[in-house]
Design a protein around this motif. Structure first.
Motif, short mmCIF file in Angstrom:
data_model
loop_
_atom_site.label_atom_id
_atom_site.label_comp_id
_atom_site.label_asym_id
_atom_site.label_seq_id
_atom_site.Cartn_x
_atom_site.Cartn_y
_atom_site.Cartn_z
N SER A 1 -9.75 21.60 -12.23
CA SER A 1 -8.99 20.64 -13.01
C SER A 1 -9.13 19.22 -12.46
O SER A 1 -8.48 18.30 -12.92
CB SER A 1 -7.51 21.04 -12.99
N PHE A 2 -9.99 19.06 -11.47
CA PHE A 2 -10.14 17.78 -10.77
C PHE A 2 -10.99 16.84 -11.61
O PHE A 2 -12.15 17.09 -11.88
CB PHE A 2 -10.78 18.03 -9.42
N LYS A 3 -10.42 15.73 -12.07
CA LYS A 3 -11.12 14.83 -12.99
C LYS A 3 -11.51 13.50 -12.37
O LYS A 3 -12.43 12.85 -12.82
CB LYS A 3 -10.23 14.56 -14.21
N VAL A 4 -10.79 13.04 -11.34
CA VAL A 4 -11.03 11.73 -10.76
C VAL A 4 -11.53 11.89 -9.33
O VAL A 4 -10.86 12.49 -8.50
CB VAL A 4 -9.77 10.85 -10.78
N ILE A 5 -12.70 11.36 -9.05
CA ILE A 5 -13.27 11.42 -7.71
C ILE A 5 -13.10 10.07 -7.05
O ILE A 5 -13.43 9.04 -7.63
CB ILE A 5 -14.77 11.78 -7.78
N PRO A 6 -12.56 10.02 -5.82
CA PRO A 6 -12.41 8.73 -5.14
C PRO A 6 -13.76 8.08 -4.91
O PRO A 6 -14.77 8.76 -4.78
CB PRO A 6 -11.73 9.10 -3.82
N THR A 7 -13.80 6.75 -4.88
CA THR A 7 -15.07 6.07 -4.68
C THR A 7 -15.57 6.17 -3.24
O THR A 7 -16.78 6.16 -3.00
CB THR A 7 -14.97 4.59 -5.08
N LYS A 8 -14.64 6.26 -2.27
CA LYS A 8 -15.05 6.45 -0.89
C LYS A 8 -13.88 6.99 -0.09
O LYS A 8 -12.73 6.99 -0.54
CB LYS A 8 -15.57 5.16 -0.28
N LEU A 9 -14.16 7.47 1.11
CA LEU A 9 -13.14 8.04 1.97
C LEU A 9 -12.20 6.96 2.50
O LEU A 9 -12.60 5.80 2.66
CB LEU A 9 -13.78 8.74 3.17
N PRO A 10 -10.93 7.33 2.81
CA PRO A 10 -10.01 6.37 3.43
C PRO A 10 -10.54 5.83 4.75
O PRO A 10 -10.35 4.66 5.08
CB PRO A 10 -8.73 7.19 3.63
N SER A 11 -11.22 6.69 5.52
CA SER A 11 -11.86 6.28 6.77
C SER A 11 -13.35 6.56 6.66
O SER A 11 -13.75 7.68 6.34
CB SER A 11 -11.28 7.04 7.96
N ALA A 12 -14.18 5.55 6.93
CA ALA A 12 -15.62 5.68 6.73
C ALA A 12 -16.23 6.70 7.69
O ALA A 12 -15.73 6.93 8.80
CB ALA A 12 -16.29 4.32 6.93
N LEU A 13 -17.33 7.31 7.25
CA LEU A 13 -18.10 8.22 8.09
C LEU A 13 -19.08 7.38 8.92
O LEU A 13 -20.28 7.33 8.67
CB LEU A 13 -18.86 9.23 7.23
#
Length: 209
Positions: free
Chosen positions: A70-82
């Motif tokens: 049911s997941f429709k929205v994907i975040p553009t990037k992580l809260p903390s960068a890799l």
């Protein structure tokens, strides 16, 4: 399934478990993750795959079958960068299917120190453009990019163009088309050589059977 291993440095998984949470893995640097099926129901599932691996340096991801539930929205990037991630390898990815395209861009955007990207593509006619949110990032450390099995459609060409224009340290981009059966394919490859490049040293290599 949760894995707690404070001394784990290498993690390789092939199997049918839908989602694995890696917890307390402060020195884990190399991950090869190839679930036979992955079900993501919400943003936390998506983010937690990566946010708990602070020392991740090399990530290999085989998207054999992904169900976004049911997941429709994907975040553009992580809260903390890799910030440790240097090498990213993704196979069985469908760059023109919305969920998998967004997934790939999400990881790339979240990894400012990437030096190498390899993407092996499976193509479906669904999405016709790269999201605008991807165009505002520069890949200052990216040196090598490989695209395998591309069909040279609009989304793939746009991603190639963006990476060439946004990667000032790029040395080589390798492009291997899935098939070279028409003059149009040759014309597209010729057009790629004219794309703007942020790096004067960037070489584009075509692997043609």
């Amino acid at each position: 399934m949760s894995i707690n291993a404070s001394k784990l440095r290498l993690f390789v998984f092939h199997g049918n478990i839908q989602l694995i949470h890696l917890e307390n893995v402060p020195v884990l640097s190399n991950v090869l993750y190839a679930p036979r099926e992955l079900v993501l129901e919400d943003q936390d599932d998506f983010v937690n795959i990566f946010s708990s691996i602070p020392a991740l340096e090399c990530f290999s991801w085989d998207l054999f079958e992904v169900d976004n539930g049911s997941f429709k929205v994907i975040p553009t990037k992580l809260p903390s960068a890799l910030n440790c991630l240097k090498r990213l390898f993704m196979s069985w990815i469908t760059l023109v299917e919305f969920f998998e395209l967004s997934f790939a861009l999400f990881i790339i955007r979240s990894s400012p120190y990437l030096e190498e990207i390899l993407i092996k593509i499976v193509t479906k006619e669904v999405v016709d453009e790269i999201p605008a949110s991807f165009s505002d990032i520069t890949f200052n450390h990216l040196r090598k990019v490989k695209f395998y099995d591309v069909l040279l459609d609009e989304v793939e060409i746009q991603l190639i163009k963006d990476l060439l224009a946004k990667s000032p340290a790029l040395v080589k981009m390798v492009i291997k088309p899935r098939q070279m059966e028409s003059n149009n394919s040759l014309n597209v490859l010729a057009e790629i050589t004219k794309f703007q490049r942020a790096s004067s040293k960037a070489e584009v290599v075509y692997l043609v059977d």
